[in-house]
Design a protein around this motif. Sequence first.
Motif, mmCIF file in Angstrom:
data_model
loop_
_atom_site.group_PDB
_atom_site.id
_atom_site.type_symbol
_atom_site.label_atom_id
_atom_site.label_comp_id
_atom_site.label_asym_id
_atom_site.label_seq_id
_atom_site.Cartn_x
_atom_site.Cartn_y
_atom_site.Cartn_z
ATOM 1 N N HIS A 1 -9.779 -23.568 70.652
ATOM 2 C CA HIS A 1 -10.462 -23.150 72.004
ATOM 3 C C HIS A 1 -11.913 -23.287 72.046
ATOM 4 N N THR A 2 -12.269 -24.221 71.090
ATOM 5 C CA THR A 2 -13.783 -24.399 70.826
ATOM 6 C C THR A 2 -13.905 -26.012 70.757
ATOM 7 N N ILE A 3 -15.282 -26.297 71.164
ATOM 8 C CA ILE A 3 -15.534 -27.669 70.815
ATOM 9 C C ILE A 3 -16.742 -27.866 69.837
ATOM 10 N N ASP A 4 -16.207 -28.061 68.372
ATOM 11 C CA ASP A 4 -16.873 -27.709 67.414
ATOM 12 C C ASP A 4 -18.287 -28.890 67.265
ATOM 13 N N PRO A 5 -19.394 -28.266 67.320
ATOM 14 C CA PRO A 5 -20.727 -29.215 67.068
ATOM 15 C C PRO A 5 -21.034 -29.394 65.830
ATOM 16 N N ILE A 6 -20.502 -28.587 64.728
ATOM 17 C CA ILE A 6 -20.737 -28.881 63.297
ATOM 18 C C ILE A 6 -19.916 -29.968 62.826
ATOM 19 N N LEU A 7 -18.610 -30.051 63.358
ATOM 20 C CA LEU A 7 -17.984 -31.332 63.108
ATOM 21 C C LEU A 7 -18.410 -32.590 63.481
ATOM 22 N N ALA A 8 -18.842 -32.618 64.861
ATOM 23 C CA ALA A 8 -19.706 -33.468 65.350
ATOM 24 C C ALA A 8 -20.898 -34.023 64.655
ATOM 25 N N ALA A 9 -21.602 -32.926 64.309
ATOM 26 C CA ALA A 9 -22.814 -33.262 63.592
ATOM 27 C C ALA A 9 -22.895 -33.885 62.332
ATOM 28 N N SER A 10 -21.635 -33.385 61.528
ATOM 29 C CA SER A 10 -21.261 -33.851 60.101
ATOM 30 C C SER A 10 -20.959 -35.416 60.098
ATOM 31 N N ASN A 11 -19.929 -35.857 61.378
ATOM 32 C CA ASN A 11 -19.727 -37.078 61.603
ATOM 33 C C ASN A 11 -21.037 -37.804 62.010
ATOM 34 N N VAL A 12 -22.032 -37.369 62.631
ATOM 35 C CA VAL A 12 -23.139 -38.135 63.118
ATOM 36 C C VAL A 12 -23.843 -38.563 61.892
ATOM 37 N N VAL A 13 -24.038 -37.384 60.812
ATOM 38 C CA VAL A 13 -24.852 -37.719 59.599
ATOM 39 C C VAL A 13 -24.114 -38.744 58.713
ATOM 40 N N VAL A 14 -22.918 -38.915 58.663
ATOM 41 C CA VAL A 14 -22.230 -39.960 57.963
ATOM 42 C C VAL A 14 -22.361 -41.108 58.451
ATOM 43 N N SER A 15 -22.302 -41.130 59.822
ATOM 44 C CA SER A 15 -22.409 -42.497 60.552
ATOM 45 C C SER A 15 -23.803 -43.141 60.488
ATOM 46 N N LEU A 16 -24.850 -42.182 60.597
ATOM 47 C CA LEU A 16 -26.397 -42.706 60.136
ATOM 48 C C LEU A 16 -26.475 -43.538 59.106
ATOM 49 N N HIS B 1 -24.477 -45.474 57.741
ATOM 50 C CA HIS B 1 -24.097 -47.037 57.907
ATOM 51 C C HIS B 1 -25.145 -47.813 58.500
ATOM 52 N N LEU B 2 -26.213 -47.213 59.065
ATOM 53 C CA LEU B 2 -27.126 -48.010 59.710
ATOM 54 C C LEU B 2 -27.894 -49.047 58.839
ATOM 55 N N VAL B 3 -28.261 -48.505 57.602
ATOM 56 C CA VAL B 3 -28.850 -49.451 56.293
ATOM 57 C C VAL B 3 -27.793 -50.095 55.490
ATOM 58 N N SER B 4 -26.643 -49.245 55.222
ATOM 59 C CA SER B 4 -25.803 -50.000 54.242
ATOM 60 C C SER B 4 -25.016 -50.959 55.059
ATOM 61 N N ARG B 5 -24.849 -51.032 56.194
ATOM 62 C CA ARG B 5 -23.839 -52.065 57.048
ATOM 63 C C ARG B 5 -24.565 -53.024 58.032
ATOM 64 N N GLU B 6 -25.648 -52.255 58.394
ATOM 65 C CA GLU B 6 -26.448 -53.052 59.517
ATOM 66 C C GLU B 6 -27.912 -53.796 59.260
ATOM 67 N N ILE C 1 -30.428 -45.253 66.020
ATOM 68 C CA ILE C 1 -30.313 -43.793 65.755
ATOM 69 C C ILE C 1 -29.946 -43.060 67.148
ATOM 70 N N GLU C 2 -30.306 -43.290 68.227
ATOM 71 C CA GLU C 2 -30.108 -42.691 69.367
ATOM 72 C C GLU C 2 -28.794 -42.971 69.699
ATOM 73 N N GLU C 3 -28.426 -44.282 69.721
ATOM 74 C CA GLU C 3 -27.136 -44.650 70.058
ATOM 75 C C GLU C 3 -25.854 -44.135 69.511
ATOM 76 N N VAL C 4 -26.012 -43.974 68.078
ATOM 77 C CA VAL C 4 -25.289 -43.366 67.094
ATOM 78 C C VAL C 4 -24.863 -41.956 67.348
ATOM 79 N N ILE C 5 -26.203 -41.245 67.549
ATOM 80 C CA ILE C 5 -25.935 -39.749 67.711
ATOM 81 C C ILE C 5 -25.198 -39.429 68.898
ATOM 82 N N THR C 6 -25.525 -40.126 70.021
ATOM 83 C CA THR C 6 -25.159 -39.843 71.301
ATOM 84 C C THR C 6 -23.559 -40.273 71.480
ATOM 85 N N LYS C 7 -23.493 -41.282 71.160
ATOM 86 C CA LYS C 7 -22.004 -41.890 71.135
ATOM 87 C C LYS C 7 -20.966 -41.081 69.990
#
Length: 500
Positions: free
Chosen positions: A293-308, A310-315, A363-369
């Motif tokens: 019944h929630t939309i969990d921002p902690i899970l979303a933020a955790s995925n954002v941190v991991v995805s960020l 990749h900007l250095v390691s893969r791009e 950074i802006e693109e990864v966080i928002t998307k």
Amino acid sequence: MVVSTLNYLPQSTLYLSKNNLTNVPRLRCRYTHRPNLRILFQIQSQVPVTFPRKFMGFSKWISLVFILHASLALPVFSKSSLSPEDLAQIPVNFLDFAKRPELSEWMVDIRRKIHENPELGFQEFETSKFIRAELDQMGIAYKYPFAETGVLGYIGTGLPPFVAIRADMDALAIQESVEWEYKSKVPGKMHACGHDAHISMVLGAARILQEHRYELQGTVVLVFQPAEEGGGGAKKMLDDGALERVDAIFGLHVSSSFPIGAVASRSGPLLAASGFFEAVISGKGGHAAIPQHTIDPILAASNVVVSLQHLVSREADPLDSQVVTVAKFEGGGAFNVIPDSVTIGGTFRAFSKESFIQLKHRIEEVITKQASVQRCNATVIFNENEKPFFPVTVNDKDLHKYFREVAGDMLGTQNVKEMQPLMGSEDFSFYTEVIPGYFFFIGMKNETQGQFEQGHSPYFRVNEDVLPYGAALHASLAMRYLLEKQPKANPPKGSFRDEL
């Protein structure tokens, strides 16, 4: 005392300060040995200078004119009159001068007074007041304020060339953990990056140069700058016109990575460009037992941190150094409640403008998307007004060669180290974007005195034995720059601007 101002005139202009104004006979003896010399001192509306009231009791603003004539030639101390051996001896003599107990102990005392009373960026009012009092004691003219608390001091002729030496003044929001007699008296604030030592060194250099002011073939500008620690004080100094007449600028930083008596730097990029970001990731809070019944921002933020990451390691090109670090993660206050939002923040760094801009965009693109994948909304803030992006600190290649010569003459070539670039940043970079500049590290490591922590640690200490080295290097770099950078021919009359 009253405060008046000084306007320097083109050609045959003498720099005027409190001490040499009050000793007019000495001035007359020193400066009346040139044929047809006419020197005009005029107090108008440019540089704040403090003079004794006995010279100005009849008015706060006056014009003071001395016209001097003479018939003999005045010897000029210039590069053409100095052998290479003479030039090489200047740094050696200045270091001996700086190590004299009366000067070295004075610098230690200054550093400790500033250390006890730290002030954060753009709040350095008492620090600035203290610096101006010391300049007054030395008879050095100055302008104030720049960028709210900044000070510019002037030593020399008042004419080109102009060379600057810089000290940053601000402290950090850190509680000092070092127990010693001169520990910070301000809770939660500490000089944990050596800026107290930097101020002491530039004031020490000022004393050396003031003692040799008649030998200066140009003008040394003392730059006391606020808010280096993220506030971009250098940019605001530039916006206020602090370096409008300056041809080159030198800056240093104490370092526990190099031994006492050694310096290190390099030509070209030395320190990275840097910026800060903050993001608010919003979802829908609720009970942790019924996450459906929630939309969990902690899970979303955790995925954002991991995805960020990749900007250095893969791009990023592995040969193009870049960093993205998330250092702030705030969300929720209870074990069984999913919060409505999470705030994350961090820093990003690169060694080229193109890479830096690309990082910011991604950074802006990864966080928002990435947030949208988890059904959350995200707002990214870079807040460049409060925390300006720092450019890459790039050392001028000609000044690098010059620095190695001067430092080598003082310390020995074996103690002038070439170093690799660092991902740290410095707002000195704003200066190097507009004029030739040179930034270097000065060693303070001494194993007999225990371990010296890196900057921004609550256990940070300064080896005060480094102070004479910094003062002498500043003074030597400025003195020899003016001697070696003299114009080859006199410019036509009237070509000088109102440089002060």
